[in-house]
Design a protein around this motif. Sequence first.
Motif, mmCIF file in Angstrom:
data_model
loop_
_atom_site.group_PDB
_atom_site.id
_atom_site.type_symbol
_atom_site.label_atom_id
_atom_site.label_comp_id
_atom_site.label_asym_id
_atom_site.label_seq_id
_atom_site.Cartn_x
_atom_site.Cartn_y
_atom_site.Cartn_z
ATOM 1 N N TYR A 66 51.974 64.323 90.281
ATOM 2 C CA TYR A 66 51.597 63.371 89.225
ATOM 3 C C TYR A 66 51.374 61.946 89.711
ATOM 4 C CZ TYR A 66 53.493 67.166 86.354
ATOM 5 O OH TYR A 66 53.749 68.387 85.798
ATOM 6 N N ALA A 67 52.026 61.535 90.792
ATOM 7 C CA ALA A 67 51.907 60.130 91.236
ATOM 8 C C ALA A 67 50.444 59.818 91.545
ATOM 9 C CB ALA A 67 52.773 59.898 92.472
ATOM 10 N N PRO A 68 49.946 58.677 91.068
ATOM 11 C CA PRO A 68 48.530 58.352 91.290
ATOM 12 C C PRO A 68 48.212 58.128 92.761
ATOM 13 C CG PRO A 68 49.665 56.566 90.133
ATOM 14 C CD PRO A 68 50.633 57.694 90.233
ATOM 15 N N GLU A 69 49.209 57.755 93.578
ATOM 16 C CA GLU A 69 48.971 57.642 95.015
ATOM 17 C C GLU A 69 49.923 58.601 95.733
ATOM 18 O OE1 GLU A 69 50.441 53.861 96.455
ATOM 19 O OE2 GLU A 69 51.088 53.323 94.455
ATOM 20 N N LYS A 70 49.464 59.123 96.840
ATOM 21 C CA LYS A 70 50.309 60.017 97.651
ATOM 22 C C LYS A 70 51.163 59.139 98.563
ATOM 23 C CE LYS A 70 48.749 63.976 96.193
ATOM 24 N NZ LYS A 70 49.535 64.422 95.053
ATOM 25 N N ARG A 123 50.171 58.670 80.098
ATOM 26 C CA ARG A 123 50.573 57.368 79.541
ATOM 27 C C ARG A 123 51.924 57.510 78.821
ATOM 28 N NH1 ARG A 123 46.409 56.774 76.586
ATOM 29 N NH2 ARG A 123 47.430 56.825 74.548
ATOM 30 N N HIS A 124 52.050 58.584 78.031
ATOM 31 C CA HIS A 124 53.309 58.763 77.293
ATOM 32 C C HIS A 124 54.481 59.037 78.231
ATOM 33 C CE1 HIS A 124 51.718 58.465 73.319
ATOM 34 N NE2 HIS A 124 50.873 59.455 73.492
ATOM 35 N N LEU A 125 54.226 59.817 79.270
ATOM 36 C CA LEU A 125 55.344 60.280 80.100
ATOM 37 C C LEU A 125 55.721 59.296 81.195
ATOM 38 C CD1 LEU A 125 54.322 64.021 80.309
ATOM 39 C CD2 LEU A 125 56.315 63.084 79.138
ATOM 40 N N PHE A 126 54.729 58.585 81.719
ATOM 41 C CA PHE A 126 55.012 57.779 82.913
ATOM 42 C C PHE A 126 54.824 56.284 82.686
ATOM 43 C CE2 PHE A 126 53.097 61.828 84.824
ATOM 44 C CZ PHE A 126 54.316 62.484 84.770
ATOM 45 N N GLY A 127 54.497 55.884 81.463
ATOM 46 C CA GLY A 127 54.294 54.447 81.228
ATOM 47 C C GLY A 127 55.208 53.948 80.123
ATOM 48 N N GLN A 128 56.475 54.380 80.160
ATOM 49 C CA GLN A 128 57.330 54.115 79.006
ATOM 50 C C GLN A 128 57.945 52.724 79.038
ATOM 51 O OE1 GLN A 128 60.174 57.265 78.599
ATOM 52 N NE2 GLN A 128 58.593 58.843 78.589
ATOM 53 N N PRO A 129 57.820 51.995 77.908
ATOM 54 C CA PRO A 129 58.507 50.703 77.837
ATOM 55 C C PRO A 129 59.996 50.912 77.608
ATOM 56 C CG PRO A 129 57.488 51.204 75.739
ATOM 57 C CD PRO A 129 57.159 52.361 76.661
ATOM 58 N N GLU A 130 60.788 49.845 77.767
ATOM 59 C CA GLU A 130 62.217 49.989 77.486
ATOM 60 C C GLU A 130 62.450 50.062 75.985
ATOM 61 O OE1 GLU A 130 64.447 45.922 77.767
ATOM 62 O OE2 GLU A 130 62.922 45.989 79.329
ATOM 63 N N ASN A 184 55.770 67.615 71.047
ATOM 64 C CA ASN A 184 54.706 67.521 72.048
ATOM 65 C C ASN A 184 54.888 66.230 72.844
ATOM 66 O OD1 ASN A 184 52.404 67.221 73.532
ATOM 67 N ND2 ASN A 184 51.027 67.922 71.907
ATOM 68 N N ILE A 185 55.516 66.370 74.010
ATOM 69 C CA ILE A 185 55.848 65.160 74.788
ATOM 70 C C ILE A 185 54.604 64.533 75.421
ATOM 71 C CG2 ILE A 185 58.254 65.795 75.224
ATOM 72 C CD1 ILE A 185 57.435 66.820 77.980
ATOM 73 N N GLY A 186 53.510 65.290 75.478
ATOM 74 C CA GLY A 186 52.251 64.719 75.974
ATOM 75 C C GLY A 186 51.537 63.914 74.900
#
Length: 231
Positions: free
Chosen positions: A121-125, A222-229, A32-34
């Motif tokens: 998905y982008a928070p801004e257009k 958060r999981h998909l678009f806020g990934q740390p290195e 579950n990648i979400g």
Amino acid sequence: MIDLYYWPTPNGHKITLFLEESGLPYTIRPINIGAGDQFKPDFLKISPNNKMPAIVDHAPAGGDEPISVFESGAILLYLAGKSGQFLSSDPRIRIATVEWLFWQTSGFGPMLGQNHHFNHYAPEKIPYAIARYINESRRLYGVLNQRLAGRDFLAGDYSIADMACYPWAALHDGQNIVIDDFPNVGRWLKTIAARPATQRAYALANDINPESGKPLSAEARRHLFGQPEHK
Ligand SMILES: N[C@@H](CCC(=O)N[C@@H](CS)C(=O)NCC(=O)O)C(=O)O
């Protein structure tokens, strides 16, 4: 037996398309990648890029230790080799199949992925990013449309190249692509959608993720678009 680490997304569908067509026995291990399953240490041992799909073949040719494979293109090539299906032994058809497989994994998939990201998905257009990826998507659909002119499939019979491209092109509406502009792609999509194995593969999606197709939750974003290195 093959373990398939899977979540119902376009890259996941590629592998269920193959497995349902080929009849190779497999067990789905949901990732579950979400919910962040892709970051679990045991999964990262199989798939160090924290993405599904991945497989573990517990009965590889010649026996011995299980073989694990990540990256959908590599998995399709592995499964074609194991089963002797969906990758022609004719050298011309074979290399054309590999060309279109690589075209999908290096271009069609990533560009359509960015198209989805900036459109949905982008928070801004961001008009530049949206136009950039729609234009590039249209260019790629044009390439696919030309390739399919006078051909049923991308290279010879139905193959791993078609299985790689289909799940992304099937989402054309969400990519702002008018499929009537690409009639050969539209015809090819209908042909593949009608295959019983395609229908079985897609029926799995709702069993595994009843939220499939719904907007992403804050946790999933958060999981998909806020990934740390990786450290
Ligand atoms: N190049 C990879 C891409 C796989 C991929 O992007 N998987 C996504 C879902 S479609 C994923 O697992 N995302 C989880 C993450 O980025 O953490 C492949 O073809 O297998």
